[in-house]
Design a protein around this motif. Structure first.
Motif, short mmCIF file in Angstrom:
data_model
loop_
_atom_site.label_atom_id
_atom_site.label_comp_id
_atom_site.label_asym_id
_atom_site.label_seq_id
_atom_site.Cartn_x
_atom_site.Cartn_y
_atom_site.Cartn_z
N GLN A 20 0.76 -1.36 -0.21
CA GLN A 20 -0.01 0.03 -0.01
C GLN A 20 0.74 1.28 -0.10
OE1 GLN A 20 -2.83 -1.02 3.38
NE2 GLN A 20 -4.24 -0.75 1.83
N PHE A 21 1.85 1.33 0.95
CA PHE A 21 2.73 2.69 0.89
C PHE A 21 3.64 2.77 -0.32
CE2 PHE A 21 1.50 2.86 5.21
CZ PHE A 21 1.67 4.16 5.64
N ASP A 22 4.22 1.58 -1.05
CA ASP A 22 5.21 1.92 -1.89
C ASP A 22 4.80 2.57 -3.32
OD1 ASP A 22 8.08 1.28 -2.62
OD2 ASP A 22 7.11 0.40 -4.35
N PRO A 23 3.58 2.63 -3.59
CA PRO A 23 3.02 3.36 -4.58
C PRO A 23 3.16 4.68 -4.46
CG PRO A 23 1.81 1.33 -4.69
CD PRO A 23 2.79 1.39 -3.42
N VAL A 24 2.59 5.05 -3.31
CA VAL A 24 2.32 6.34 -2.64
C VAL A 24 3.55 7.01 -2.69
CG1 VAL A 24 1.26 7.72 -0.62
CG2 VAL A 24 0.06 5.92 -1.70
N MET A 25 4.53 6.35 -1.75
CA MET A 25 5.89 7.02 -1.38
C MET A 25 6.45 7.26 -2.79
SD MET A 25 5.25 7.55 1.69
CE MET A 25 6.93 8.34 2.03
N ARG A 26 6.48 6.33 -3.69
CA ARG A 26 7.33 6.67 -5.08
C ARG A 26 6.35 7.56 -5.70
NH1 ARG A 26 11.07 2.09 -6.46
NH2 ARG A 26 10.80 0.65 -4.89
N GLY A 27 5.32 7.79 -5.66
CA GLY A 27 4.47 8.73 -6.41
C GLY A 27 5.15 10.18 -5.73
N LEU A 28 5.23 10.23 -4.55
CA LEU A 28 5.98 11.42 -3.92
C LEU A 28 7.38 11.60 -4.35
CD1 LEU A 28 4.07 10.80 -0.44
CD2 LEU A 28 3.80 12.92 -1.80
N GLY A 29 8.01 10.86 -5.02
CA GLY A 29 9.43 10.98 -5.43
C GLY A 29 10.43 10.43 -4.51
N CYS A 30 9.93 9.46 -3.63
CA CYS A 30 10.69 8.76 -2.74
C CYS A 30 11.57 7.69 -3.04
CB CYS A 30 10.02 8.38 -1.43
SG CYS A 30 9.31 10.14 -0.29
N THR A 31 12.69 7.45 -2.33
CA THR A 31 13.52 6.12 -2.83
C THR A 31 13.31 5.38 -1.78
OG1 THR A 31 14.98 7.41 -4.11
CG2 THR A 31 15.77 5.30 -3.40
N ARG A 32 13.33 3.85 -2.19
CA ARG A 32 12.94 2.86 -1.06
C ARG A 32 14.09 2.06 -0.94
NH1 ARG A 32 8.87 -2.31 -2.06
NH2 ARG A 32 9.96 -3.79 -0.73
N GLN A 33 14.36 1.80 0.30
CA GLN A 33 15.44 0.96 0.89
C GLN A 33 14.79 -0.08 2.06
OE1 GLN A 33 18.53 3.14 2.61
NE2 GLN A 33 19.92 1.42 3.26
N ASP A 34 15.24 -1.21 1.53
CA ASP A 34 14.71 -2.36 2.43
C ASP A 34 15.50 -2.87 3.35
OD1 ASP A 34 12.46 -2.41 0.64
OD2 ASP A 34 12.85 -4.32 -0.05
N ALA A 35 15.03 -3.12 4.40
CA ALA A 35 16.31 -3.74 5.57
C ALA A 35 15.69 -4.92 6.31
CB ALA A 35 16.48 -2.59 6.58
N PRO A 78 -3.04 21.18 -7.39
CA PRO A 78 -4.02 20.29 -7.17
C PRO A 78 -4.25 19.06 -7.90
CG PRO A 78 -4.59 22.62 -7.32
CD PRO A 78 -3.19 22.66 -7.73
N GLU A 79 -3.61 19.11 -8.93
CA GLU A 79 -3.36 17.90 -10.05
C GLU A 79 -2.47 17.05 -9.29
OE1 GLU A 79 -4.56 21.41 -11.99
OE2 GLU A 79 -2.65 21.12 -11.11
N GLU A 80 -1.69 17.36 -8.54
CA GLU A 80 -0.73 16.52 -7.74
C GLU A 80 -1.64 15.92 -6.61
OE1 GLU A 80 2.68 15.27 -7.77
OE2 GLU A 80 1.78 15.72 -9.86
N VAL A 81 -2.48 16.39 -5.81
CA VAL A 81 -3.52 15.91 -5.00
C VAL A 81 -4.19 14.84 -5.61
CG1 VAL A 81 -5.31 16.15 -3.46
CG2 VAL A 81 -3.51 17.97 -3.47
N ASP A 82 -4.66 15.15 -6.77
CA ASP A 82 -5.62 14.25 -7.58
C ASP A 82 -4.92 12.74 -7.93
OD1 ASP A 82 -7.74 16.16 -7.18
OD2 ASP A 82 -7.37 16.81 -9.41
N ARG A 83 -3.67 13.19 -8.32
CA ARG A 83 -2.76 12.08 -8.86
C ARG A 83 -2.24 11.08 -7.85
NH1 ARG A 83 2.66 10.70 -9.18
NH2 ARG A 83 3.37 12.52 -8.20
N LEU A 84 -2.02 11.61 -6.61
CA LEU A 84 -1.45 10.96 -5.51
C LEU A 84 -2.64 10.30 -4.87
CD1 LEU A 84 1.20 13.36 -3.92
CD2 LEU A 84 1.63 11.02 -4.88
N HIS A 85 -3.94 10.66 -4.85
CA HIS A 85 -5.20 10.18 -4.39
C HIS A 85 -5.44 9.02 -5.13
CE1 HIS A 85 -8.97 10.20 -2.42
NE2 HIS A 85 -9.46 9.72 -3.54
N ALA A 86 -5.20 9.31 -6.57
CA ALA A 86 -5.72 8.22 -7.38
C ALA A 86 -4.55 6.85 -7.41
CB ALA A 86 -5.61 8.44 -8.97
N ILE A 87 -3.51 7.27 -6.99
CA ILE A 87 -2.34 6.23 -6.75
C ILE A 87 -2.71 5.58 -5.32
CG2 ILE A 87 0.08 5.68 -6.08
CD1 ILE A 87 0.66 8.21 -7.95
N ALA A 88 -2.91 6.01 -4.40
CA ALA A 88 -3.50 5.49 -3.18
C ALA A 88 -4.56 4.59 -3.56
CB ALA A 88 -3.38 6.55 -2.06
#
Length: 136
Positions: A20-35, A78-88
């Motif tokens: 659930q979080f990965d698509p949202v966080m990547r949509g926010l421009g974040c880089t994932r690191q697994d530990a 506002p379009e970023e709100v809409d885009r991230l909402h759809a991703i979530a």
């Protein structure tokens, strides 16, 4: 210096929360690191970390009780709100409030609210600064 260095969130099922979080966080421009036993997303110096619950089945969190309320992510339009909402929503988050304006805050505030399976609530918000009278 950022306001926060990192934010740790405890979840009931780490694999489900990552899905659930990965698509949202990547949509926010974040880089994932697994530990081992956790996963993090970074943007600059700031980090959001998911940890598995020590007491499995102790959730979900209930917004309105003492503790966590929500985390708001500021975006540039506002379009970023809409885009991230759809991703979530696509990633399985529950809609708490659809994207809309919130004139009770101010006439520029546009936001949406979502919640994951753990009861973790996020907000995507656009709130540009008010134009000053000096600009006229």
């Amino acid at each position: 210096m950022p306001l926060f260095d990192h934010l740790g969130i405890t979840v009931d099922d780490l694999d489900t929360a990552i899905a659930q979080f990965d698509p949202v966080m990547r949509g926010l421009g974040c880089t994932r690191q697994d530990a081992d036993g956790s996963v993090s997303w970074y943007k600059g110096e700031e980090e959001l970390i998911l940890f598995p619950a020590r007491e499995v089945g102790s959730g979900p969190h209930r917004t309105g009780r003492v503790g966590w309320q929500h985390l708001a992510f500021a975006v540039g339009a506002p379009e970023e709100v809409d885009r991230l909402h759809a991703i979530a929503v696509q990633a399985g988050w529950t809609v708490v409030r659809e994207p809309k304006q919130y004139p009770r805050f101010n006439d520029r505030y546009y936001a949406s609210f979502i919640e994951d399976d753990n009861g973790i609530r996020l907000e995507f918000m656009f709130n540009p600064p008010a134009e000053s009278d000096d600009a006229l």
